[in-house]
Design an enzyme around this catalytic site. Structure first.
Site, short mmCIF file in Angstrom:
data_model
loop_
_atom_site.label_atom_id
_atom_site.label_comp_id
_atom_site.label_asym_id
_atom_site.label_seq_id
_atom_site.Cartn_x
_atom_site.Cartn_y
_atom_site.Cartn_z
N SER A 117 0.84 -1.21 0.00
CA SER A 117 0.00 0.00 0.00
C SER A 117 0.88 1.26 0.00
CB SER A 117 -0.90 -0.02 1.23
OG SER A 117 -0.10 -0.10 2.39
N CYS B 185 -3.79 -4.42 -7.96
CA CYS B 185 -3.35 -3.04 -8.08
C CYS B 185 -3.61 -2.49 -9.47
CB CYS B 185 -1.87 -2.91 -7.74
SG CYS B 185 -0.83 -3.66 -8.98
#
Ligand code: NAD
Length: 499
Positions: free
Chosen positions: A226, A281
């Site tokens: 992240s 992602c």
């Protein structure tokens, strides 16, 4: 209960910290194992062993290292189903998705079979009288890979294969949510001929990561996860003088022009928005149709397609479209964001809240949600949801759609659906995003190109895999050599000028 440890010096070992975290079966919500969390002392010992082993590995010529990659690739192929099952057991993704996870990692191993060519240096003959210049790429030493939960095979392979092919030793710190695939890959690469200690898999959390960042022997850190953690790791690694590339989160938009094939665009959005429960992602989380007509046409096509999606455990067969999300906390966060979208005025066209599956009531399943009339200030637009939620932002013009993407904090991937070559070309050139798809929803580059985002999706230089990985995992040394017999007649004058 199964206890998962580390892989040190060519063997599985138990952790000694006494600290563990739970590994869930996301489909049932049950704890299926616990994984050891390494201390700083355990990490430092693993690094010290890796440093010893790296010397011999660096002295092994690149062609021999490439042969290890060849055998490793064969073994991954032979164990494809077993590895996919390991991925799906801990992550929850469907088996076809699990196989895709292994396959995309294997493709990077295949490129690393060409390590000798990728490690070749440059040569300048007669750069001056009797003077030749040449450069060589040398391994860094011990490097580290820190990886996320969402691709338990692919991303560890993106890290380990190029790092090892370049002659480094690697400390791999996989996600504590999905630790088993990395351990199995370590066994397979040993079977392929990798000497003990060259790949150490150390499980852990922040304590283990900080130990990597503060260890002076570790020369480089490759992180995927992240954005806040990517930024933290980049900062601390760089302060400690390490080379770092840290890939973060994303918010990927797809523009749908009025001239696009709307059926193809809708099919693409369903796959790219909801596949793997949106835990990619490169997932498309924002659809940006241009003009009201295109937006309405998309709603009409998307709703029945989304309502047909089958959500279930990976064991239910290959017609399941996506599985559970990774933890109960992830489920609660995603459902909270859907609530916020409703509260902030977006139109919830398909509602995935309250999804329940008979026999799996405690699983971390979230149904698919689709919002229309989303605006940039809403939380569902600003946050990376990382779940099966697609937001639609209506744009009045192509320029407005591009501006929206340009102003977004993230820049991992994006796509455009159009029949117009000029628009597509303009988009590809103008947009400030690292990976662009034209009539292609998830533009993950093939393994001999490179992967990397822009803006808050990546910190540091160079991309992952492909030629960039060979640059990241090596140092260039350039030699200027003069041999006096090579000075030709008339060259003496120049030779003096060079001194
Ligand atoms: P995460 O950031 O929570 O964890 C990633 C790694 O960092 C794990 O190994 C974890 O143990 C470690 N970590 C977590 N908290 C830490 C802390 N406070 N200090 C030090 N280390 C810590 O990410 P995740 O939830 O596992 O993965 C999902 C995220 O990864 C999403 O944001 C997704 O977009 C991103 N991702 C990015 C890419 C890319 O290439 N850009 C690829 C895949 C996933």
């Amino acid at each position: 209960m199964e206890e998962i440890g580390h892989y040190i010096d060519g063997a599985r070992v138990a952790g000694t910290s006494g600290r563990f975290t739970e590994v869930f079966n996301p489909a049932t919500g049950e704890v299926q194992a616990r994984v050891a969390l390494a201390t700083k002392a355990e990490m430092d010992a693993a690094v010290a062993k890796a440093a010893e082993a790296q010397k011999g590995w660096a002295a092994t010529n690149p062609q021999r290292r490439a042969r290890v990659m060849m055998r490793f690739g064969q073994l991954i192929n032979e164990h494809m189903d077993e590895l996919a099952e390991l991925v799906s057991r801990e992550h929850g993704k469907t088996l076809p998705d699990g196989r895709g996870d292994v396959q995309r990692g294997l493709e990077v191993v295949e490129v690393c079979m060409g390590a000798p060519a990728l490690l070749k240096g440059e040569f300048t003959d007669d750069g001056g009288p009797g003077i030749d210049l040449y450069s060589m790429r040398q391994p860094l030493g011990v490097v580290a890979g820190i990886t996320p939960f969402n691709f338990p095979a692919m991303i560890p392979l993106w890290k380990m294969a190029p790092a090892l092919a370049c002659g480094n030793a690697m400390i791999l710190k996989p996600s504590e949510r999905c630790p088993s695939t990395s351990l199995r890959l370590a066994e397979l690469i040993k079977e392929a001929g990798l000497p003990d200690g060259v790949l150490q898999v150390v499980n852990g959390d922040k304590e283990a990561v900080d130990a990597i960042l503060d260890n002076e022997t570790v020369q480089a850190v490759g992180f995927v996860g992240s954005t806040p953690i990517a930024q933290y790791i980049y900062g601390r690694a760089a302060t400690n003088g390490k080379r770092a590339q840290c890939f973060g989160g994303a918010k990927n938009h797809m523009i749908i022009m009025p001239d696009a094939d709307m059926d193809k665009a809708a099919d693409a959005l369903v796959g790219a928005g909801f596949g793997a429960a949106g835990e990619r992602c490169m997932a498309i989380s924002v659809a940006v149709p241009v003009g009201q007509e295109a937006a309405d046409a998309l709603v009409e096509r998307l709703v029945p397609r989304i309502e047909k999606l089958k959500v279930g455990p990976y064991t239910a067969g290959d017609d399941v479209d996506f599985g559970p999300v990774i933890t109960a906390a992830a489920k609660a966060r995603i459902e909270g964001l859907v609530e916020s979208g409703v509260a902030q005025g977006a139109k919830l066209v398909v509602d995935g809240r309250g999804f329940s599956l008979q026999g799996y009531e405690n699983g971390f399943f979230v149904g698919p949600s689709y919002f229309d009339n989303v605006t940039p200030e809403m939380d569902i637009y600003r946050e990376e949801i990382f779940g099966p939620v697609l937001s639609q932002v209506r744009a009045d013009s192509y320029d407005d759609a591009v501006d929206l993407i340009m102003e977004n904090a993230y820049g991992n991937g994006t796509a455009i659906y159009t029949a117009d070559g000029d628009t597509a070309r303009d988009f590809a050139h103008r947009v400030n995003v690292g990976m662009v798809g034209i009539n292609f929803p998830i533009p993950v580059p093939l393994s001999y190109h490179t992967f990397g985002g822009w803006k808050k999706s990546a910190f540091g230089d160079l991309n992952q895999y492909g030629p960039d990985a060979f640059r990241f995992y090596t140092r260039t040394k350039t030699v200027t050599a003069r041999w006096f017999s090579g000075i030709k007649e008339g060259g003496e004058f120049n030779f003096k000028a060079m001194d």
